[in-house]
Design a protein around this motif. Structure first.
Motif, PDB file in Angstrom:
ATOM      1  N   GLU A  39       0.834  -1.192   0.000  1.00 50.65           N
ATOM      2  CA  GLU A  39       0.000   0.000   0.000  1.00 50.65           C
ATOM      3  C   GLU A  39       0.876   1.251   0.000  1.00 50.65           C
ATOM      4  O   GLU A  39       1.846   1.340   0.749  1.00 50.65           O
ATOM      5  N   GLN A  41       1.578   4.943   1.007  1.00 55.33           N
ATOM      6  CA  GLN A  41       1.198   5.854   2.074  1.00 55.33           C
ATOM      7  C   GLN A  41       1.703   7.251   1.738  1.00 55.33           C
ATOM      8  O   GLN A  41       2.783   7.412   1.182  1.00 55.33           O
ATOM      9  N   CYS A  65      -9.551   7.553   3.150  1.00 52.41           N
ATOM     10  CA  CYS A  65      -8.211   7.449   3.739  1.00 52.41           C
ATOM     11  C   CYS A  65      -8.293   7.744   5.227  1.00 52.41           C
ATOM     12  O   CYS A  65      -9.235   8.378   5.707  1.00 52.41           O
ATOM     13  N   MET A 111       0.729  10.840   8.523  1.00 50.42           N
ATOM     14  CA  MET A 111       0.620   9.771   7.538  1.00 50.42           C
ATOM     15  C   MET A 111      -0.809   9.676   7.002  1.00 50.42           C
ATOM     16  O   MET A 111      -1.769   9.663   7.767  1.00 50.42           O
ATOM     17  N   ILE A 113      -3.077   7.176   5.003  1.00 47.98           N
ATOM     18  CA  ILE A 113      -3.095   5.755   4.640  1.00 47.98           C
ATOM     19  C   ILE A 113      -4.436   5.429   3.989  1.00 47.98           C
ATOM     20  O   ILE A 113      -5.492   5.565   4.627  1.00 47.98           O
TER      21      ILE A 113
END
Length: 487
Positions: A39, A41, A65, A111, A113
């Motif tokens: 994935e 990020q 997200c 972050m 994600i």
């Protein structure tokens, strides 16, 4: 001979079991050898008003997200609950996200994600499902009979403090639209329990109507009457962008306990982020679609379509879309039909969604851009008059300015003729009302006006109704026929 037959049957069953296990092991081997990409990020690099900008996020528009602040002893804000956000646009390598939670505590470098997709392992006796990491990253929210009688927010979380939802399952919010040629036509009249609508603006099952009104003229009360008295299996109420105080009052005072039992209420009040308000409208529509696809007849009440357009305006302006008509960007007028067209009749043999959307006319201006656009995409409009409301005429429906575009398809010819005649008499009286009030009217000069003046009290009684007294369709038609029987 019996022993030989039984032995052959057992052998066949054993071979079948062996084949299933062999296929299962092959599926497991293929599942284990499937390459799963890592994935990507991203990082939060900018917060400007309502928009979050991130780099390194490579997901489609509409993906959900999570924004995490890594835990650290040097920063007490870190380690907080992640903030959910949805990708609403991008420019180059930067993705624009709109949060659905409070962004308090976020800082540069957080972050970003993307929500991971589950990899479904093979199951014995079932075909292997292969999931790709680049599909369906949107929201999956609760659906099912467990929503009946409950009040939830735009994410499907209960607001009524009655415990978690039961008998529900998650479904995606993005659905494929129904082919216009496959829809069932509107041919069946629907009893709304409101005499003025039943008699003069007859509604068809599967119709989409707008309830146009300014502030404080009784549109919420009219919605509550239809919610309690309309012949429908399920009622879905979307309270979008309204005052938080009105949510509880609508449920307890207007909808009532009996109305709530067959209803689902989705509340996204005015203090919610714009994306949450838009999501509330889509979630309420998706719930109605779910019940419709299961063969039930649904009444969808959404208050209001204007607040939905305002939420889209906030998002569009925040990501840089230029304003067009009175501050509304073009995307606002593109989003309205995408939402409205999801309601209506389903495929032949399935259920239906009869929808009422309230449209707030700011300053009682019927030429407001959203009101004007809504009239063009809906199957009729019911206009509430402030003048009638101030005179104590409830429901304050302005019959002359209202229309049901499918009435000729669902009503019989005598009913249509009676409604047309009643409308003519009402228009004749209103045109001469100033003369009548000034005392300048003298009977005997205009037979049509004389008849309108004589029948006006009866027409007023026909169009007025107490909010606690339902009026069934058959009785409404009989009263209309009795009013104009000599006209």
């Amino acid at each position: 001979m019996m022993d030989i037959g039984a032995s052959a049957t057992e052998q066949a069953r054993a071979d079948t079991r062996q084949g299933r296990w062999q296929q299962y092991l092959e599926d497991l081997q293929a599942f284990a050898s499937t390459a799963v990409p890592l994935e990507s990020q991203g990082k939060l690099v900018r917060v400007a008003g309502l928009v979050l900008e991130a780099t390194g996020v490579k997901v489609p528009v509409g993906s959900v997200c999570e924004i995490h602040m890594p835990s650290s002893n040097s920063n007490p804000q870190r380690g907080l609950r992640p903030v959910n956000a949805e990708v609403v646009g991008f420019s180059g390598d930067r993705a624009y996200l709109m949060p659905t939670d409070e962004i308090q505590g976020l800082s540069s470098g957080a972050m970003v994600i993307p929500r991971a997709l589950p990899l479904m392992a093979p199951m014995l006796g079932k075909p292997m499902q292969r999931w790709r990491r680049d599909e369906d990253r949107g929201l999956h929210l609760p659906m099912g009979d467990g929503l009946l009688g409950r009040v939830v927010d735009s994410h499907g979380n209960p607001l009524d403090r009655r415990g978690p939802l039961q008998m529900t399952h998650a479904e995606p919010m993005v659905r494929r639209p129904i082919n216009a040629m496959d829809r069932d036509p509107v041919r069946t009249p629907l009893d709304t329990g409101v005499r003025a609508i039943n008699a003069m603006l007859t509604v068809g099952r599967g119709q989409r109507l707008g309830l146009f009104a300014g502030t404080g003229v009784g549109k919420s009360v009219l919605l509550g009457m239809m919610a309690r008295y309309t012949q429908a299996d399920v009622i879905v109420v979307g309270l979008i962008g309204e005052r938080g105080r009105e949510v509880k009052e609508f449920i307890e005072d207007i909808l009532g306990e009996d109305g709530l039992q067959r209803s689902v209420v989705v509340a996204a009040p005015a203090d919610a982020p714009p994306l949450v308000r838009m999501q509330g409208a889509h979630y309420a529509t998706a719930i109605a679609e779910n019940f419709r696809d299961r063969g039930q007849h649904v009444l969808l009440l959404m208050d209001s379509l204007t607040r939905y357009a305002m939420a889209q305006r906030e998002i569009a302006l925040a990501i840089g879309e230029p304003p067009a008509t009175k501050g509304y960007p073009p995307s606002c007028f593109a989003k309205l039909p995408q939402l409205v067209e999801r309601s209506g009749n389903g495929l032949p043999g399935e259920g239906s969604i009869t929808a009422f959307y309230t449209v707030l006319s700011e300053g009682d201006d019927q030429q407001d851009p959203i009101a004007d656009a809504a009239r063009g995409i809906l199957d009729g409009h019911i206009v509430l008059s402030r003048e009638l409301a101030e005179a104590g005429h409830y429901p304050a429906i302005d019959i002359e300015r209202s229309i049901s575009r499918v009435m000729t398809n669902v009503a019989k010819q005598p009913h249509i003729e009676a409604a047309r005649r009643c409308r003519q008499l009402l228009a004749k009286y209103n045109k001469a009302r100033d003369l009548i009030q000034l005392g300048a009217y003298a009977p005997g000069h205009d037979a049509e006006l004389d008849q309108a003046v004589r029948l006006h009290p009866d027409i007023n009684r026909l169009l007025q109704q107490d909010m606690h007294s339902p009026a069934v369709l058959e009785e409404s038609l009989k009263q209309l026929a009795s009013v104009i029987k000599d006209a």
